[in-house]
Design a protein around this motif. Structure first.
Motif, PDB file in Angstrom:
ATOM      1  N   CYS A   3       0.819  -1.220   0.000  1.00 20.93           N
ATOM      2  CA  CYS A   3       0.000   0.000   0.000  1.00 20.93           C
ATOM      3  C   CYS A   3       0.854   1.272   0.000  1.00 20.93           C
ATOM      4  O   CYS A   3       0.367   2.333  -0.350  1.00 20.93           O
ATOM      5  CB  CYS A   3      -0.919   0.016   1.215  1.00 20.93           C
TER       6      CYS A   3
ATOM      7  N   THR B 279      -0.198   4.092  -2.336  1.00 23.89           N
ATOM      8  CA  THR B 279      -0.669   3.697  -3.664  1.00 23.89           C
ATOM      9  C   THR B 279      -1.942   2.860  -3.606  1.00 23.89           C
ATOM     10  O   THR B 279      -2.564   2.630  -4.638  1.00 23.89           O
ATOM     11  CB  THR B 279       0.419   2.877  -4.399  1.00 23.89           C
ATOM     12  N   ASN B 280      -2.307   2.390  -2.426  1.00 28.58           N
ATOM     13  CA  ASN B 280      -3.479   1.529  -2.273  1.00 28.58           C
ATOM     14  C   ASN B 280      -3.977   1.641  -0.840  1.00 28.58           C
ATOM     15  O   ASN B 280      -3.332   2.259  -0.006  1.00 28.58           O
ATOM     16  CB  ASN B 280      -3.105   0.079  -2.592  1.00 28.58           C
TER      17      ASN B 280
ATOM     18  N   LEU C  38      -7.056  -5.806  -0.023  1.00 30.55           N
ATOM     19  CA  LEU C  38      -6.725  -4.483  -0.543  1.00 30.55           C
ATOM     20  C   LEU C  38      -7.901  -3.937  -1.328  1.00 30.55           C
ATOM     21  O   LEU C  38      -8.673  -4.685  -1.918  1.00 30.55           O
ATOM     22  CB  LEU C  38      -5.479  -4.557  -1.436  1.00 30.55           C
ATOM     23  N   ARG C  39      -8.023  -2.613  -1.348  1.00 26.02           N
ATOM     24  CA  ARG C  39      -9.143  -1.983  -2.041  1.00 26.02           C
ATOM     25  C   ARG C  39      -9.058  -2.203  -3.546  1.00 26.02           C
ATOM     26  O   ARG C  39     -10.057  -2.451  -4.205  1.00 26.02           O
ATOM     27  CB  ARG C  39      -9.165  -0.494  -1.720  1.00 26.02           C
ATOM     28  N   SER C  40      -7.858  -2.106  -4.117  1.00 21.53           N
ATOM     29  CA  SER C  40      -7.708  -2.396  -5.549  1.00 21.53           C
ATOM     30  C   SER C  40      -6.618  -3.442  -5.713  1.00 21.53           C
ATOM     31  O   SER C  40      -5.597  -3.418  -5.035  1.00 21.53           O
ATOM     32  CB  SER C  40      -7.372  -1.131  -6.339  1.00 21.53           C
TER      33      SER C  40
END
Length: 90
Positions: free
Chosen positions: A45, A57-58, A82-84
Motif C-alpha cells: 500500500c 498507492t493503495n 486491498l481496495r484495488s
C-alpha cells in the motif's frame, strides 16, 4: 480477527505463558503469520495501517479468513484485503 498491534511481543508472550494456553504454539504461529502479512500489505500500500502518506498507492479493505493447515494443527488466519488489486501471502 486482525493482528493486535497494541501489545508488544514480550507482553503477549508473558500473557500466554501466565494463562497456560494449551494451544500456545498455534497462537504463536497465528500471531507471527498475521504480523508478517500485515507488514507485507503495508509495503504494497505504500503506508502503514491507518497511516496517511503521500506515497500511498493503495488502501486496506478489511480481512478475509482462511484455514491454514500446519504441523501444529489448523489455524484460522485473517488475511488482509486491498481496495484495488489482490493480496496473496507468499
Amino acid at each position: 480477527m486482525a493482528a493486535d498491534n497494541s501489545v508488544t511481543p514480550e507482553q503477549w508472550l508473558a500473557q500466554q505463558i501466565q494463562t497456560g494456553d494449551p494451544d500456545l504454539l498455534r497462537s504463536m504461529v497465528k500471531t507471527m503469520a498475521e504480523a508478517l502479512m500485515s507488514a507485507e500489505a503495508d509495503s504494497l500500500c505504500g503506508a502503514g495501517y491507518g497511516e496517511r502518506s503521500e506515497e500511498r498507492t493503495n488502501r486496506r479493505n478489511g480481512y478475509r479468513t482462511r484455514e491454514w493447515d500446519t504441523r501444529a494443527g489448523s489455524i484460522e488466519l485473517a488475511i488482509p484485503k486491498l481496495r484495488s488489486g489482490s493480496y496473496f501471502p507468499h
